[in-house]
Scaffold this active site. Structure first.
Site, PDB file in Angstrom:
ATOM      1  N   TYR A 105       0.843  -1.201   0.000  1.00 54.46           N
ATOM      2  CA  TYR A 105       0.000   0.000   0.000  1.00 54.46           C
ATOM      3  C   TYR A 105       0.878   1.251   0.000  1.00 54.46           C
ATOM      4  O   TYR A 105       0.857   2.050   0.926  1.00 54.46           O
ATOM      5  CB  TYR A 105      -0.911  -0.050   1.225  1.00 54.46           C
ATOM      6  CG  TYR A 105      -2.044   0.954   1.261  1.00 54.46           C
ATOM      7  CD1 TYR A 105      -2.518   1.574   0.116  1.00 54.46           C
ATOM      8  CD2 TYR A 105      -2.648   1.268   2.472  1.00 54.46           C
ATOM      9  CE1 TYR A 105      -3.559   2.484   0.170  1.00 54.46           C
ATOM     10  CE2 TYR A 105      -3.697   2.173   2.545  1.00 54.46           C
ATOM     11  CZ  TYR A 105      -4.142   2.782   1.390  1.00 54.46           C
ATOM     12  OH  TYR A 105      -5.178   3.690   1.454  1.00 54.46           O
ATOM     13  N   SER A 106       1.676   1.386  -1.050  1.00 56.86           N
ATOM     14  CA  SER A 106       2.545   2.548  -1.222  1.00 56.86           C
ATOM     15  C   SER A 106       2.917   2.625  -2.696  1.00 56.86           C
ATOM     16  O   SER A 106       2.610   1.721  -3.478  1.00 56.86           O
ATOM     17  CB  SER A 106       3.798   2.444  -0.338  1.00 56.86           C
ATOM     18  OG  SER A 106       4.476   1.223  -0.559  1.00 56.86           O
ATOM     19  N   LEU A 146      15.275  -3.188   9.883  1.00 54.62           N
ATOM     20  CA  LEU A 146      14.051  -2.710  10.523  1.00 54.62           C
ATOM     21  C   LEU A 146      13.160  -2.051   9.482  1.00 54.62           C
ATOM     22  O   LEU A 146      13.614  -1.194   8.716  1.00 54.62           O
ATOM     23  CB  LEU A 146      14.387  -1.691  11.620  1.00 54.62           C
ATOM     24  CG  LEU A 146      13.192  -0.953  12.253  1.00 54.62           C
ATOM     25  CD1 LEU A 146      12.285  -1.923  13.012  1.00 54.62           C
ATOM     26  CD2 LEU A 146      13.678   0.169  13.176  1.00 54.62           C
ATOM     27  N   GLY A 181       6.646   0.862  10.162  1.00 54.48           N
ATOM     28  CA  GLY A 181       5.367   0.952   9.460  1.00 54.48           C
ATOM     29  C   GLY A 181       5.303  -0.108   8.379  1.00 54.48           C
ATOM     30  O   GLY A 181       5.182   0.193   7.193  1.00 54.48           O
ATOM     31  N   TRP A 200       1.248  -4.636   5.494  1.00 53.25           N
ATOM     32  CA  TRP A 200       0.883  -6.050   5.400  1.00 53.25           C
ATOM     33  C   TRP A 200       2.100  -6.931   5.097  1.00 53.25           C
ATOM     34  O   TRP A 200       1.956  -8.068   4.665  1.00 53.25           O
ATOM     35  CB  TRP A 200      -0.199  -6.247   4.344  1.00 53.25           C
ATOM     36  CG  TRP A 200      -1.568  -5.832   4.810  1.00 53.25           C
ATOM     37  CD1 TRP A 200      -2.410  -6.539   5.621  1.00 53.25           C
ATOM     38  CD2 TRP A 200      -2.252  -4.611   4.504  1.00 53.25           C
ATOM     39  NE1 TRP A 200      -3.574  -5.836   5.834  1.00 53.25           N
ATOM     40  CE2 TRP A 200      -3.512  -4.649   5.162  1.00 53.25           C
ATOM     41  CE3 TRP A 200      -1.939  -3.488   3.738  1.00 53.25           C
ATOM     42  CZ2 TRP A 200      -4.434  -3.614   5.075  1.00 53.25           C
ATOM     43  CZ3 TRP A 200      -2.860  -2.454   3.655  1.00 53.25           C
ATOM     44  CH2 TRP A 200      -4.091  -2.528   4.319  1.00 53.25           C
ATOM     45  N   GLY A 201       3.295  -6.401   5.330  1.00 52.54           N
ATOM     46  CA  GLY A 201       4.495  -7.230   5.325  1.00 52.54           C
ATOM     47  C   GLY A 201       5.195  -7.403   4.001  1.00 52.54           C
ATOM     48  O   GLY A 201       6.131  -8.204   3.906  1.00 52.54           O
ATOM     49  N   THR A 260       4.260  -1.925  13.509  1.00 51.97           N
ATOM     50  CA  THR A 260       3.044  -1.299  13.003  1.00 51.97           C
ATOM     51  C   THR A 260       2.148  -0.952  14.177  1.00 51.97           C
ATOM     52  O   THR A 260       2.298  -1.517  15.269  1.00 51.97           O
ATOM     53  CB  THR A 260       2.293  -2.238  12.039  1.00 51.97           C
ATOM     54  OG1 THR A 260       1.129  -1.564  11.524  1.00 51.97           O
ATOM     55  CG2 THR A 260       1.830  -3.506  12.746  1.00 51.97           C
ATOM     56  N   SER A 277      -1.220  -0.977  13.388  1.00 54.41           N
ATOM     57  CA  SER A 277      -2.460  -1.575  12.904  1.00 54.41           C
ATOM     58  C   SER A 277      -2.605  -2.999  13.435  1.00 54.41           C
ATOM     59  O   SER A 277      -1.757  -3.857  13.175  1.00 54.41           O
ATOM     60  CB  SER A 277      -2.477  -1.595  11.375  1.00 54.41           C
ATOM     61  OG  SER A 277      -3.456  -2.497  10.894  1.00 54.41           O
ATOM     62  N   CYS A 328      -6.244  11.652  -5.265  1.00 58.98           N
ATOM     63  CA  CYS A 328      -4.799  11.628  -5.028  1.00 58.98           C
ATOM     64  C   CYS A 328      -4.035  11.363  -6.322  1.00 58.98           C
ATOM     65  O   CYS A 328      -2.945  11.918  -6.530  1.00 58.98           O
ATOM     66  CB  CYS A 328      -4.454  10.587  -3.970  1.00 58.98           C
ATOM     67  SG  CYS A 328      -4.903  11.089  -2.295  1.00 58.98           S
TER      68      CYS A 328
END
Length: 427
Positions: A139-140, A175, A178, A181-182, A200, A202, A377
């Site tokens: 999600y980026s 590291l 954020g 979902w991995g 995270t 979330s 966006c």
């Protein structure tokens, strides 16, 4: 009101796509045969449209005070034409406004507020996000290394681009701040052999990644923690750190502390890749025309964007040296359109998922908000109102003999060639 309606009619006539507008009293403006139709039930929303306050019109659509028919791409083309000015041209904040903005930012970014804000967005529904994200749920911003790439391929290319920039090697302590979902966490572990830690706020993402770690037998080498970055304590610093799509949530008032924390967590000579959205304007505290208010209310409460120059200033103040910066702005526009098109194609499924989990009213509102958010966006990145920067930095060792070149004081080779050498690890 009559003057505003005349002005609105003139603006509609200049739109590259036809727009049909129905007013609360039944009167009609614009192109009666247009595919894009807006039916207003609220006079104030009509005023907002006439004034070019397109973010406020978006809010009226979410709240059901304006009914929308037509495609998101048509709507965004019309929205850009109806703006009265570039939404980054709001002008700099005055002295008192800066004080107020900082106070609000400090109040908004406590540990509890940040956790609540993150969960508001990212814990909306895993099933909903799975409908329009790629299979890895990255999600980026994707990286379209070649123009013919699919979204899934471009997301893998982005993951590999980050790992290459960080010079990840087997055994590196890595590291991911954020970690979502991995996607990056697992890619770095499986493709580059690192010992990976993700954090995270979330709950849904934490549970999802824990399942993936177990399914892939990565326990002991990959771990995911439900934790704020400010609370992370380690006995041994990390060799490499990535922060992808996270620092937009940090807040202007916390940015120096954020980079100071990264500095503490990174070993001398180690590398940081900070990837995130930046402001397209130098001075505007948020996008004008109601756009920033829309995002704050419906999508990312507490989100704050800084110009890349301000980010680099705070990074340097923390003792981190920027060694490479790349602007991927058009890549994010294409990524967002891919997400938007996918959601549009699966609207009925999305509605069913959201209504089942949140009830009819909230579910319908969330779907309307996300349709506008993704397409809006995409428009913002196309127009340069927002940008996306990958900032690669090091924590210098302080010893001029360290590194491949005298004075490097880090693992960074001070050449970009290594980022593109050899085949990419995409599947």
């Amino acid at each position: 009101m009559k003057h505003l309606l005349h002005s609105l009619e003139a603006s509609l006539a200049l739109s590259p796509v036809g727009v049909a507008v129905e007013l609360p009293d039944g009167a009609r403006l614009g192109d009666a045969n247009a595919d894009l139709r807006l039916r207003f039930r609220d006079r104030m929303a009509v005023v907002a449209l006439a004034m070019g306050e397109i973010g406020n019109v978006g809010a009226a659509i979410v709240e059901g005070r304006v009914a929308l028919e037509g495609s998101m791409r048509q709507l965004m083309t019309a929205a850009a034409a109806l703006l009265k000015q570039n939404p980054t041209h709001e002008g700099p904040a005055t002295g008192w406004q800066r004080v107020l903005l900082r106070a609000r930012s400090m109040a908004a970014h406590t540990l509890s507020h940040d956790a609540r804000n993150i969960q508001f967005h990212y814990d909306l529904s895993d099933d909903f996000y799975a409908l329009w994200l790629d299979p890895r749920r990255v999600y980026s911003c994707a990286y379209y290394r070649t123009p013919d790439m699919s979204l899934a391929q471009a997301q893998e290319a982005k993951l590999d681009h980050i790992c290459r920039k960080l010079l990840l090697r087997p055994g590196d302590r890595f590291l991911d701040i954020g970690a979502g979902w991995g996607g990056l966490l697992l890619w770095a572990a499986q493709e580059y052999g690192v010992d990976a830690t993700g954090i995270t706020l979330s709950r849904n993402q934490h549970a999802h990644v824990q399942r993936l770690i177990a399914e892939r037998g990565l326990q002991g080498r990959v771990r995911m923690q439900l934790l704020d970055y400010r609370e992370l304590q380690v006995e041994q610093p990390f060799d490499k750190i990535a922060s992808v799509g996270m620092f937009e949530h940090v807040g202007r008032s916390q940015m120096e502390r954020y980079f100071a924390t990264v500095h503490r967590l990174l070993r001398p000579g180690g590398l940081l890749l900070n990837h995130g959205i930046t402001s397209g304007g130098l001075d505007n505290p948020r996008l004008g025309a109601g756009l920033g208010d829309f995002i704050e209310r419906y999508i990312f409460p507490g989100g704050e964007l800084l110009h890349v120059s301000a980010v680099l200033h705070d990074m340097a103040r923390a003792g981190l040296e920027m060694v490479d910066t790349e602007n991927l702005r058009p890549h994010y526009a294409r990524t967002l359109w891919a997400w938007s098109d996918a959601l549009e194609a699966r609207q009925d499924e999305a509605r069913s998922v959201l209504v089942a989990q949140h009830g009819k009213e909230r579910g319908e509102k969330a779907l309307r908000a996300y349709r506008l958010y993704l397409a809006g966006c995409a428009l913002a990145f196309e127009r340069g109102w927002t940008a996306l920067h990958q900032m690669l930095a090091v924590r210098p060792t302080g010893h001029v003999e360290d590194g491949v070149l005298k004075g490097a004081q880090s693992d960074y080779p001070f050449s970009r060639a290594y980022m593109y050498e050899g085949p990419a690890a995409t599947h």
